[in-house]
Design an enzyme around this catalytic site. Sequence first.
Site, PDB file in Angstrom:
ATOM      1  N   LYS A  22      20.436 -87.165   3.624  1.00  0.00           N
ATOM      2  CA  LYS A  22      20.736 -86.038   2.721  1.00  0.00           C
ATOM      3  C   LYS A  22      21.569 -84.977   3.425  1.00  0.00           C
ATOM      4  CE  LYS A  22      17.711 -82.579   2.029  1.00  0.00           C
ATOM      5  NZ  LYS A  22      18.366 -81.266   2.193  1.00  0.00           N
ATOM      6  N   ASN A  23      21.134 -84.590   4.617  1.00  0.00           N
ATOM      7  CA  ASN A  23      21.796 -83.463   5.286  1.00  0.00           C
ATOM      8  C   ASN A  23      23.177 -83.811   5.832  1.00  0.00           C
ATOM      9  OD1 ASN A  23      19.656 -81.889   4.641  1.00  0.00           O
ATOM     10  ND2 ASN A  23      18.870 -81.653   6.729  1.00  0.00           N
ATOM     11  N   CYS A 117      14.149 -67.781   0.264  1.00  0.00           N
ATOM     12  CA  CYS A 117      13.803 -69.199   0.285  1.00  0.00           C
ATOM     13  C   CYS A 117      12.369 -69.307   0.750  1.00  0.00           C
ATOM     14  CB  CYS A 117      14.735 -69.941   1.225  1.00  0.00           C
ATOM     15  SG  CYS A 117      14.246 -71.615   1.520  1.00  0.00           S
ATOM     16  N   ARG A 122      16.227 -67.065   5.909  1.00  0.00           N
ATOM     17  CA  ARG A 122      17.416 -67.917   5.968  1.00  0.00           C
ATOM     18  C   ARG A 122      18.703 -67.214   5.548  1.00  0.00           C
ATOM     19  NH1 ARG A 122      15.885 -73.838   3.737  1.00  0.00           N
ATOM     20  NH2 ARG A 122      17.282 -74.600   5.314  1.00  0.00           N
ATOM     21  N   PRO A 123      19.141 -66.252   6.326  1.00  0.00           N
ATOM     22  CA  PRO A 123      20.394 -65.567   5.988  1.00  0.00           C
ATOM     23  C   PRO A 123      21.616 -66.464   6.201  1.00  0.00           C
ATOM     24  CG  PRO A 123      19.573 -64.837   8.117  1.00  0.00           C
ATOM     25  CD  PRO A 123      18.567 -65.814   7.585  1.00  0.00           C
ATOM     26  N   VAL A 124      22.776 -65.987   5.721  1.00  0.00           N
ATOM     27  CA  VAL A 124      24.028 -66.727   5.951  1.00  0.00           C
ATOM     28  C   VAL A 124      25.023 -65.855   6.719  1.00  0.00           C
ATOM     29  CG1 VAL A 124      23.814 -68.343   4.022  1.00  0.00           C
ATOM     30  CG2 VAL A 124      24.895 -66.121   3.636  1.00  0.00           C
ATOM     31  N   LEU A 126      25.828 -65.648   9.775  1.00  0.00           N
ATOM     32  CA  LEU A 126      26.674 -66.295  10.792  1.00  0.00           C
ATOM     33  C   LEU A 126      27.838 -67.053  10.151  1.00  0.00           C
ATOM     34  CD1 LEU A 126      23.822 -67.499  13.192  1.00  0.00           C
ATOM     35  CD2 LEU A 126      25.338 -65.522  13.470  1.00  0.00           C
ATOM     36  N   ASP A 309      12.247 -80.231  10.544  1.00  0.00           N
ATOM     37  CA  ASP A 309      12.044 -81.001   9.310  1.00  0.00           C
ATOM     38  C   ASP A 309      10.985 -82.101   9.464  1.00  0.00           C
ATOM     39  OD1 ASP A 309      13.849 -79.442   7.981  1.00  0.00           O
ATOM     40  OD2 ASP A 309      15.462 -80.915   7.931  1.00  0.00           O
ATOM     41  N   ARG A 401      14.070 -83.942  -4.336  1.00  0.00           N
ATOM     42  CA  ARG A 401      15.288 -83.331  -3.783  1.00  0.00           C
ATOM     43  C   ARG A 401      15.748 -84.086  -2.544  1.00  0.00           C
ATOM     44  NH1 ARG A 401      14.694 -77.630  -1.929  1.00  0.00           N
ATOM     45  NH2 ARG A 401      16.712 -78.278  -1.140  1.00  0.00           N
TER      46      ARG A 401
HETATM   47  C1  UD1 Z   1      19.647 -77.113   8.028  1.00  0.00           C
HETATM   48  C2  UD1 Z   1      19.053 -78.287   7.269  1.00  0.00           C
HETATM   49  C3  UD1 Z   1      17.539 -78.111   7.137  1.00  0.00           C
HETATM   50  C4  UD1 Z   1      16.914 -77.888   8.517  1.00  0.00           C
HETATM   51  C5  UD1 Z   1      17.638 -76.791   9.272  1.00  0.00           C
HETATM   52  C6  UD1 Z   1      17.172 -76.652  10.710  1.00  0.00           C
HETATM   53  C7  UD1 Z   1      20.844 -78.949   5.803  1.00  0.00           C
HETATM   54  C8  UD1 Z   1      21.386 -79.035   4.425  1.00  0.00           C
HETATM   55  N1  UD1 Z   1      19.676 -78.350   5.949  1.00  0.00           N
HETATM   56  O1  UD1 Z   1      19.391 -75.942   7.270  1.00  0.00           O
HETATM   57  O2  UD1 Z   1      17.004 -79.295   6.538  1.00  0.00           O
HETATM   58  O3  UD1 Z   1      15.567 -77.523   8.360  1.00  0.00           O
HETATM   59  O4  UD1 Z   1      19.059 -77.035   9.312  1.00  0.00           O
HETATM   60  O5  UD1 Z   1      17.327 -77.858  11.392  1.00  0.00           O
HETATM   61  O6  UD1 Z   1      21.440 -79.457   6.738  1.00  0.00           O
HETATM   62  N2  UD1 Z   1      20.255 -68.397  10.616  1.00  0.00           N
HETATM   63  C9  UD1 Z   1      20.690 -67.096  10.719  1.00  0.00           C
HETATM   64  N3  UD1 Z   1      21.917 -66.771  10.183  1.00  0.00           N
HETATM   65  C10 UD1 Z   1      22.725 -67.704   9.588  1.00  0.00           C
HETATM   66  C11 UD1 Z   1      22.280 -69.020   9.502  1.00  0.00           C
HETATM   67  C12 UD1 Z   1      21.039 -69.351  10.026  1.00  0.00           C
HETATM   68  O7  UD1 Z   1      19.980 -66.234  11.239  1.00  0.00           O
HETATM   69  O8  UD1 Z   1      23.816 -67.340   9.136  1.00  0.00           O
HETATM   70  C13 UD1 Z   1      18.934 -68.779  11.171  1.00  0.00           C
HETATM   71  C14 UD1 Z   1      17.956 -69.292  10.100  1.00  0.00           C
HETATM   72  O9  UD1 Z   1      17.295 -68.218   9.459  1.00  0.00           O
HETATM   73  C15 UD1 Z   1      17.024 -70.139  10.924  1.00  0.00           C
HETATM   74  C16 UD1 Z   1      17.958 -70.728  11.994  1.00  0.00           C
HETATM   75  O10 UD1 Z   1      19.102 -69.894  12.008  1.00  0.00           O
HETATM   76  O11 UD1 Z   1      16.032 -69.351  11.537  1.00  0.00           O
HETATM   77  C17 UD1 Z   1      18.383 -72.161  11.760  1.00  0.00           C
HETATM   78  O12 UD1 Z   1      18.843 -72.293  10.440  1.00  0.00           O
HETATM   79  P1  UD1 Z   1      20.027 -73.292  10.041  1.00  0.00           P
HETATM   80  O13 UD1 Z   1      20.254 -74.274  11.125  1.00  0.00           O
HETATM   81  O14 UD1 Z   1      21.194 -72.498   9.573  1.00  0.00           O
HETATM   82  O15 UD1 Z   1      19.391 -74.026   8.796  1.00  0.00           O
HETATM   83  P2  UD1 Z   1      20.201 -74.620   7.589  1.00  0.00           P
HETATM   84  O16 UD1 Z   1      21.568 -74.969   8.063  1.00  0.00           O
HETATM   85  O17 UD1 Z   1      20.057 -73.739   6.392  1.00  0.00           O
END
Ligand code: UD1
Length: 424
Positions: A22-23, A117, A122-124, A126, A309, A401
């Site tokens: 999936k990922n 979430c 889980r911010p974006v 970055l 995961d 999902r």
């Molecule tokens: C992806 C996977 C998810 C997995 C996760 C961690 C997909 C579709 N999903 O989620 O199944 O559990 O990796 O292996 O591939 N963070 C920030 N700022 C950002 C982005 C992330 O602070 O802009 C933090 C998150 O809150 C979290 C950490 O970074 O604590 C890791 O998150 P991230 O690797 O981004 O998870 P996803 O990519 O959403």
Amino acid sequence: MDKFIIASNGPLNGEIDASGAKNAALPILCAALLSDEPLHVTNVPKLWDVNTTRKLLLQMGCTAEQPTPHEMLIDARPISTCVAPYELVKTMRASILVLGPLVAARGEAHVSLPGGCAIGARPVDLHLMGLEAMGAEIRLEGGFVHAQAPAGGRLKGARIVFDTVTVTGTENLMMAATLADGETVLENAAREPEVVDLARCLRAMGAQLEGEGTTTIRVRGVKALRAAKHQVLPDRIETGSYLVAGAATRGRVRVNKTDPSMLDAVLVKLQQAGGKISTGPDFIEVDMQGKRPLAVNIHTMPHPGFPTDMQAQMMAMNCLAEGVGLIKETIFENRFMHAQELLRLGADIRIEGNTAVVHGRERLQAAPIMATDLRASASLVIAALAADGETFIDRIYHMDRGYEDIEGKFTALGAKIKRVAKLI
Ligand code: UD1
């Protein structure tokens, strides 16, 4: 809403095939937005999240044919809008993966913010920081991220240092960089196999990049990407989930069409739990030889560490193991919701901050329980198999999902699992 009814089970015994990951499939489908020529993706898992991604691409004007159930042929040439609406994004955070490709290829993107979430904030930030470093103008307004490429319509190469390892953040910026003017260097990049698979697909499309699978990824932007065909790699989390189910029930489970090299951290733990592990180029088997698993300590980490995961599934195994297992979750701040449900089955779990202390029990007892998120739901199935009586699991849409044909695969391993439609 459907439910599962799971009857008490002896050891699982049998073999199944892993589906595509999936990922990996989600970012790869979004990569089609980078080109005006079609992308043919094979080994696509049949899942709700894949369906949501397809809907997202269709509503933007792309075509997305499915010649067979596990193939998708996406053509982004007819794209008519660069909007990812809230209705779709709210059901799947990974929708943010359209942001990088849209702004890189079309010069603009309007993507709804994923919002809160269940498994943490889980911010974006970055993802946005990286695009800004590449010259995009970012505005947050009306619950949307509005991103605009610089004058001339092309992002600029940049050096981007992630202060936290982010999987989809790395993927988004890697995709954006393929069409940028100049070289982009991503430092402290995620090393997950799904990032590597996306890089392979991008290379097949004509992207120039190197370093995937290491912490530094270099991308030299090109003017355009071309048509390509790509086979999605096997799902390591699905594979691991069935192996842990085998271990928790003292059984023997073999997963075919998978790749053992992606699961080192999980296989070490299964071995510590007392499992006999056999592997070949495309299969993994765990055999408990009828023995109860031994409790193991887990510390979640970015790849190649133990995957977050797989944390919930390992907790379910520890609930049934001999001894005490400590589980430390370091990636997400609220990822122990399954513990509340496992407690309802009679598990002995104490949560202290980001650590769960799990005392194993010989058996659990059936109770009505509820799936809270995708991976947590697999842990509930595992626990229910080893619970006396019939367990009802509600809200199994979480499972649909991310796990293809979960009841078919568990049934093939000898589980008594039935899906029923909820009447009220
Ligand atoms: C992806 C996977 C998810 C997995 C996760 C961690 C997909 C579709 N999903 O989620 O199944 O559990 O990796 O292996 O591939 N963070 C920030 N700022 C950002 C982005 C992330 O602070 O802009 C933090 C998150 O809150 C979290 C950490 O970074 O604590 C890791 O998150 P991230 O690797 O981004 O998870 P996803 O990519 O959403």
